[in-house]
Design a protein around this motif. Structure first.
Motif, mmCIF file in Angstrom:
data_model
loop_
_atom_site.group_PDB
_atom_site.id
_atom_site.type_symbol
_atom_site.label_atom_id
_atom_site.label_comp_id
_atom_site.label_asym_id
_atom_site.label_seq_id
_atom_site.Cartn_x
_atom_site.Cartn_y
_atom_site.Cartn_z
ATOM 1 N N SER A 7 0.855 -1.187 0.000
ATOM 2 C CA SER A 7 0.000 0.000 0.000
ATOM 3 C C SER A 7 0.889 1.234 0.000
ATOM 4 O O SER A 7 2.099 1.145 0.159
ATOM 5 N N GLY A 8 0.271 2.378 -0.201
ATOM 6 C CA GLY A 8 1.022 3.622 -0.200
ATOM 7 C C GLY A 8 0.969 4.302 -1.558
ATOM 8 O O GLY A 8 0.041 4.107 -2.339
ATOM 9 N N PHE A 9 2.014 5.073 -1.823
ATOM 10 C CA PHE A 9 2.064 5.866 -3.039
ATOM 11 C C PHE A 9 3.384 5.642 -3.769
ATOM 12 O O PHE A 9 4.392 5.315 -3.151
ATOM 13 N N ARG A 11 5.994 7.483 -6.748
ATOM 14 C CA ARG A 11 6.328 8.639 -7.568
ATOM 15 C C ARG A 11 6.560 8.148 -8.989
ATOM 16 O O ARG A 11 6.761 6.956 -9.234
ATOM 17 N N ILE A 47 -2.287 11.929 -7.489
ATOM 18 C CA ILE A 47 -2.722 12.577 -6.257
ATOM 19 C C ILE A 47 -1.643 13.582 -5.885
ATOM 20 O O ILE A 47 -0.457 13.247 -5.872
ATOM 21 N N LEU A 49 0.389 15.408 -3.302
ATOM 22 C CA LEU A 49 0.725 15.298 -1.882
ATOM 23 C C LEU A 49 1.259 16.609 -1.331
ATOM 24 O O LEU A 49 1.347 16.790 -0.127
ATOM 25 N N ALA A 55 1.981 11.898 -6.828
ATOM 26 C CA ALA A 55 2.164 10.456 -6.643
ATOM 27 C C ALA A 55 0.909 9.724 -7.109
ATOM 28 O O ALA A 55 -0.127 10.331 -7.367
ATOM 29 N N TRP A 56 1.047 8.411 -7.219
ATOM 30 C CA TRP A 56 -0.062 7.548 -7.613
ATOM 31 C C TRP A 56 -0.252 6.495 -6.543
ATOM 32 O O TRP A 56 0.712 5.977 -5.980
ATOM 33 N N ASN A 57 -1.497 6.152 -6.287
ATOM 34 C CA ASN A 57 -1.824 5.124 -5.306
ATOM 35 C C ASN A 57 -1.361 3.771 -5.853
ATOM 36 O O ASN A 57 -1.610 3.447 -7.012
ATOM 37 N N VAL A 58 -0.698 2.984 -5.034
ATOM 38 C CA VAL A 58 -0.207 1.666 -5.451
ATOM 39 C C VAL A 58 -1.363 0.783 -5.922
ATOM 40 O O VAL A 58 -1.222 0.046 -6.901
ATOM 41 N N ALA A 59 -2.508 0.883 -5.272
ATOM 42 C CA ALA A 59 -3.663 0.068 -5.669
ATOM 43 C C ALA A 59 -4.083 0.380 -7.100
ATOM 44 O O ALA A 59 -4.448 -0.521 -7.859
ATOM 45 N N ASP A 60 -4.019 1.656 -7.495
ATOM 46 C CA ASP A 60 -4.368 2.045 -8.864
ATOM 47 C C ASP A 60 -3.369 1.477 -9.868
ATOM 48 O O ASP A 60 -3.752 1.024 -10.949
#
Length: 68
Positions: A7-9, A11, A47, A49, A55-60
């Protein structure tokens, strides 16, 4: 291959890679191709920050890889 965190973001260099810094690409496209894909909706929206941090969400990113 680069291991994505659970999870997380991420770059942009962590997504498209950076040869100068030795970061392998998860999605091997150029920076301009990536931003054009974001604009057209092929790639996920970023997103903000901070004022200079995107940054981009890891889930995406995981969902993008799974759909390919």
């Amino acid at each position: 291959m680069y291991q994505l965190p659970e999870s997380g973001f991420l770059r942009l260099p962590q997504i498209i890679g950076d040869q100068k810094r030795g970061i392998p690409a998860v999605i091997p496209v150029s920076k301009s191709t990536w931003w054009e894909g974001v604009k057209q909706g092929r790639f996920p929206k970023p997103i903000k920050l901070g004022p200079r941090t995107t940054a981009w969400n890891v889930a995406d990113i995981r969902a993008l890889i799974a759909s390919a």
